[in-house]
Design an enzyme around this catalytic site. Structure first.
Site, PDB file in Angstrom:
ATOM      1  N   GLY A   1       7.174  62.643  -1.034  1.00  0.00           N
ATOM      2  CA  GLY A   1       5.915  63.335  -1.346  1.00  0.00           C
ATOM      3  C   GLY A   1       5.439  62.982  -2.736  1.00  0.00           C
TER       4      GLY A   1
ATOM      5  CB  VAL B   1       9.473  53.269 -15.823  1.00  0.00           C
ATOM      6  CG1 VAL B   1      10.329  52.108 -15.325  1.00  0.00           C
ATOM      7  CG2 VAL B   1      10.154  54.596 -15.533  1.00  0.00           C
ATOM      8  CB  THR B   2       5.495  49.964 -16.923  1.00  0.00           C
ATOM      9  OG1 THR B   2       5.544  50.308 -15.546  1.00  0.00           O
ATOM     10  CG2 THR B   2       4.904  48.576 -17.090  1.00  0.00           C
TER      11      THR B   2
ATOM     12  NE  ARG C   1       6.978  62.412   3.646  1.00  0.00           N
ATOM     13  CZ  ARG C   1       7.285  63.275   2.695  1.00  0.00           C
ATOM     14  NH1 ARG C   1       8.470  63.277   2.139  1.00  0.00           N
ATOM     15  NH2 ARG C   1       6.402  64.150   2.281  1.00  0.00           N
TER      16      ARG C   1
ATOM     17  N   GLY D   1      11.859  62.746  -4.489  1.00  0.00           N
ATOM     18  CA  GLY D   1      12.619  63.980  -4.303  1.00  0.00           C
ATOM     19  C   GLY D   1      14.002  63.726  -3.726  1.00  0.00           C
ATOM     20  CG  ASP D   2      17.424  66.383  -1.460  1.00  0.00           C
ATOM     21  OD1 ASP D   2      18.195  66.650  -2.390  1.00  0.00           O
ATOM     22  OD2 ASP D   2      17.773  66.328  -0.265  1.00  0.00           O
TER      23      ASP D   2
ATOM     24  CB  THR E   1       9.939  66.790  -5.727  1.00  0.00           C
ATOM     25  OG1 THR E   1       9.629  67.847  -4.816  1.00  0.00           O
ATOM     26  CG2 THR E   1      11.168  67.180  -6.513  1.00  0.00           C
TER      27      THR E   1
ATOM     28  CG  ASP F   1       9.150  71.223  -2.893  1.00  0.00           C
ATOM     29  OD1 ASP F   1       7.998  71.659  -2.978  1.00  0.00           O
ATOM     30  OD2 ASP F   1       9.585  70.625  -1.888  1.00  0.00           O
TER      31      ASP F   1
ATOM     32  CG  ASP G   1      13.744  70.543  -3.880  1.00  0.00           C
ATOM     33  OD1 ASP G   1      13.419  69.629  -4.661  1.00  0.00           O
ATOM     34  OD2 ASP G   1      13.650  70.439  -2.656  1.00  0.00           O
TER      35      ASP G   1
ATOM     36  CG  MET H   1       3.393  72.962  -0.439  1.00  0.00           C
ATOM     37  SD  MET H   1       3.060  71.243  -0.810  1.00  0.00           S
ATOM     38  CE  MET H   1       1.852  70.869   0.482  1.00  0.00           C
TER      39      MET H   1
ATOM     40  NE  ARG I   1      10.402  70.135   3.087  1.00  0.00           N
ATOM     41  CZ  ARG I   1      10.571  68.831   3.045  1.00  0.00           C
ATOM     42  NH1 ARG I   1      10.747  68.163   4.146  1.00  0.00           N
ATOM     43  NH2 ARG I   1      10.574  68.170   1.894  1.00  0.00           N
TER      44      ARG I   1
ATOM     45  NE  ARG J   1       2.885  67.006  -0.888  1.00  0.00           N
ATOM     46  CZ  ARG J   1       4.170  66.983  -1.220  1.00  0.00           C
ATOM     47  NH1 ARG J   1       4.545  66.607  -2.421  1.00  0.00           N
ATOM     48  NH2 ARG J   1       5.084  67.326  -0.352  1.00  0.00           N
TER      49      ARG J   1
HETATM   50  P1  ATP Z   1       9.701  65.470  -1.254  1.00  0.00           P
HETATM   51  O1  ATP Z   1      10.786  66.347  -1.812  1.00  0.00           O
HETATM   52  O2  ATP Z   1       8.475  65.533  -2.067  1.00  0.00           O
HETATM   53  O3  ATP Z   1       9.482  65.643   0.229  1.00  0.00           O
HETATM   54  P2  ATP Z   1      11.500  63.256  -0.760  1.00  0.00           P
HETATM   55  O4  ATP Z   1      11.880  62.119  -1.622  1.00  0.00           O
HETATM   56  O5  ATP Z   1      12.568  64.281  -0.468  1.00  0.00           O
HETATM   57  O6  ATP Z   1      10.213  63.927  -1.409  1.00  0.00           O
HETATM   58  P3  ATP Z   1      11.674  62.275   1.978  1.00  0.00           P
HETATM   59  O7  ATP Z   1      10.599  61.989   2.948  1.00  0.00           O
HETATM   60  O8  ATP Z   1      12.725  63.257   2.359  1.00  0.00           O
HETATM   61  O9  ATP Z   1      10.931  62.702   0.619  1.00  0.00           O
HETATM   62  O10 ATP Z   1      12.412  60.899   1.600  1.00  0.00           O
HETATM   63  C1  ATP Z   1      11.674  59.759   1.187  1.00  0.00           C
HETATM   64  C2  ATP Z   1      12.260  58.514   1.764  1.00  0.00           C
HETATM   65  O11 ATP Z   1      13.599  58.320   1.291  1.00  0.00           O
HETATM   66  C3  ATP Z   1      12.393  58.479   3.295  1.00  0.00           C
HETATM   67  O12 ATP Z   1      11.192  58.180   3.947  1.00  0.00           O
HETATM   68  C4  ATP Z   1      13.432  57.377   3.467  1.00  0.00           C
HETATM   69  O13 ATP Z   1      12.843  56.104   3.335  1.00  0.00           O
HETATM   70  C5  ATP Z   1      14.351  57.613   2.271  1.00  0.00           C
HETATM   71  N1  ATP Z   1      15.502  58.441   2.718  1.00  0.00           N
HETATM   72  C6  ATP Z   1      15.573  59.773   2.864  1.00  0.00           C
HETATM   73  N2  ATP Z   1      16.767  60.166   3.334  1.00  0.00           N
HETATM   74  C7  ATP Z   1      17.487  59.021   3.522  1.00  0.00           C
HETATM   75  C8  ATP Z   1      18.809  58.716   4.015  1.00  0.00           C
HETATM   76  N3  ATP Z   1      19.632  59.687   4.422  1.00  0.00           N
HETATM   77  N4  ATP Z   1      19.184  57.429   4.054  1.00  0.00           N
HETATM   78  C9  ATP Z   1      18.380  56.435   3.634  1.00  0.00           C
HETATM   79  N5  ATP Z   1      17.126  56.653   3.177  1.00  0.00           N
HETATM   80  C10 ATP Z   1      16.678  57.918   3.108  1.00  0.00           C
END
Ligand code: ATP
Length: 326
Positions: A14, A26-27, A75, A105-106, A129, A131, A133, A173, A175, A259
């Site tokens: 997200g 970073v850049t 994603r 995020g996570d 993120t 959240d 979290d 938001m 989750r 967001r």
């Molecule tokens: P947000 O907290 O805002 O939702 P997020 O980083 O948790 O962000 P996710 O959609 O859960 O969002 O993960 C982003 C991408 O990370 C996924 O689309 C996938 O490409 C990769 N990813 C997530 N979990 C795994 C996993 N277990 N193994 C490999 N890649 C993963």
């Protein structure tokens, strides 16, 4: 692996306000340290499809104030498969990228950890993120901006809630985490927050009703985290309508406005510090860590800790909210 000469950067999952400030930091820190920078578009998908561009310092001009992410985000289910990750690795090798900075995020950090272990590849993560979290950091990039967006929206809803003497359930938001709901409720003087962390401990709505949540007031606002554990604002409103038809109940779901928007000063500074720290960490031979902030100090949090542990809410905040809403 030899010395790092070229780093890749991506945003994934997200989007969150402040990601652009992190990309900029970073850049520029990498270039300042004599490293080459390659920007990867659309998160892990861009690694598989080879959507990569060399970034110079001017590529990140005039973005610190912009919401979203100039690198786009996605994603990517393929990255969850060994074949997809092997393709991503081949791209990194062919592009001569020696290390990655992943912002997300996570899920993003889970993917980073798996990839880093599988290919013995250096990765540093930044917590991006709304959240908040992720364990090991007091704040994530984007959380403060989202909290301020919620505050502005709830202030506006309060005007109409008061005029019509209504009870509003406002869904925000979060989750798996109630940080936005809980601190949003404190910041707006709301009556209560219904959050996932304590959803299995007791019936939060029942408790609220038992204690008379309208009390002497002619309107009430309750913030509800969107989690399946709380059931969301719609479910809360339905229950009150059935059990207490005398209340004039309304629901607002804030949704994706949370967001967006220009990042707050707090998020810009946090993202700038964390972005610079990511390069320092890589040059300092750190691997598989997330950059965090604790008591205003930059810290390195191992991926395993940041991902596996649930970040606890501060129970004192619940008590403060309860006392201040009498
Ligand atoms: P947000 O907290 O805002 O939702 P997020 O980083 O948790 O962000 P996710 O959609 O859960 O969002 O993960 C982003 C991408 O990370 C996924 O689309 C996938 O490409 C990769 N990813 C997530 N979990 C795994 C996993 N277990 N193994 C490999 N890649 C993963």
């Amino acid at each position: 692996m030899g010395a790092i000469k070229c780093i890749g950067i991506l945003t994934s999952g997200g989007d969150a306000p402040g990601m652009n400030a992190a990309i900029r930091a970073v850049t520029r820190t990498a270039i300042y340290n004599g490293l080459e920078v390659k920007a990867i578009y659309r998160g892990y998908r861009g690694l598989i499809t080879n959507e990569i561009e060399t970034f110079k310092t001017q590529n990140v001009s005039n973005i610190i104030q912009q919401g979203g992410t100039i690198l786009k985000t996605a994603r990517c289910a393929e990255f969850m498969t060994p074949e997809g990750r092997k393709q991503a690795y081949d791209t990194l090798v062919s592009q001569n990228i020696d290390a990655l900075v992943c912002i997300g995020g996570d899920g993003t950090l889970t993917g980073a950890r798996i990839f880093a272990t599988e290919f013995n590849y250096p990765i540093v993560g930044l917590p991006g993120t709304i959240d908040n979290d992720l364990y090991g950091t007091d704040s994530t990039i984007g959380y403060d901006t989202a909290l301020n967006t919620i505050m502005d929206a709830v202030d506006k809803i309060r005007d109409t809630a008061t005029s019509h003497e209504r009870l509003f359930f406002i869904e925000v938001m979060g989750r798996d985490a109630g940080f936005l709901a809980l601190n949003g409720a404190i910041a707006t003087g709301s009556e209560a927050a219904i959050i996932p962390e304590i959803a299995t401990e007791y019936d939060q709505l029942g408790e609220l009703i038992k204690n008379g949540f309208r009390k002497s007031k002619n309107s009430s606002i309750v913030l509800v985290a969107e989690s399946p554990l709380t059931g969301g604002a719609m479910a809360m409103a339905e229950r009150v309508k059935n059990e207490y038809p005398q209340y004039d109940v309304r629901v607002t779901i804030l949704g994706h406005i949370q967001r967006g928007g220009s990042p707050t000063a707090f998020d810009r500074i946090l993202a700038s510090r964390m972005g610079a720290a990511a390069i320092d960490a890589l040059l300092d031979d750190q691997r598989n860590v997330m950059i965090g902030i604790q008591n205003d100090e930059i810290v390195y949090v191992p991926f395993t800790k940041a991902i596996k542990n649930d970040k606890p809410i501060n129970r004192e905040l619940l008590n403060t909210l309860r006392i201040l809403s009498i």
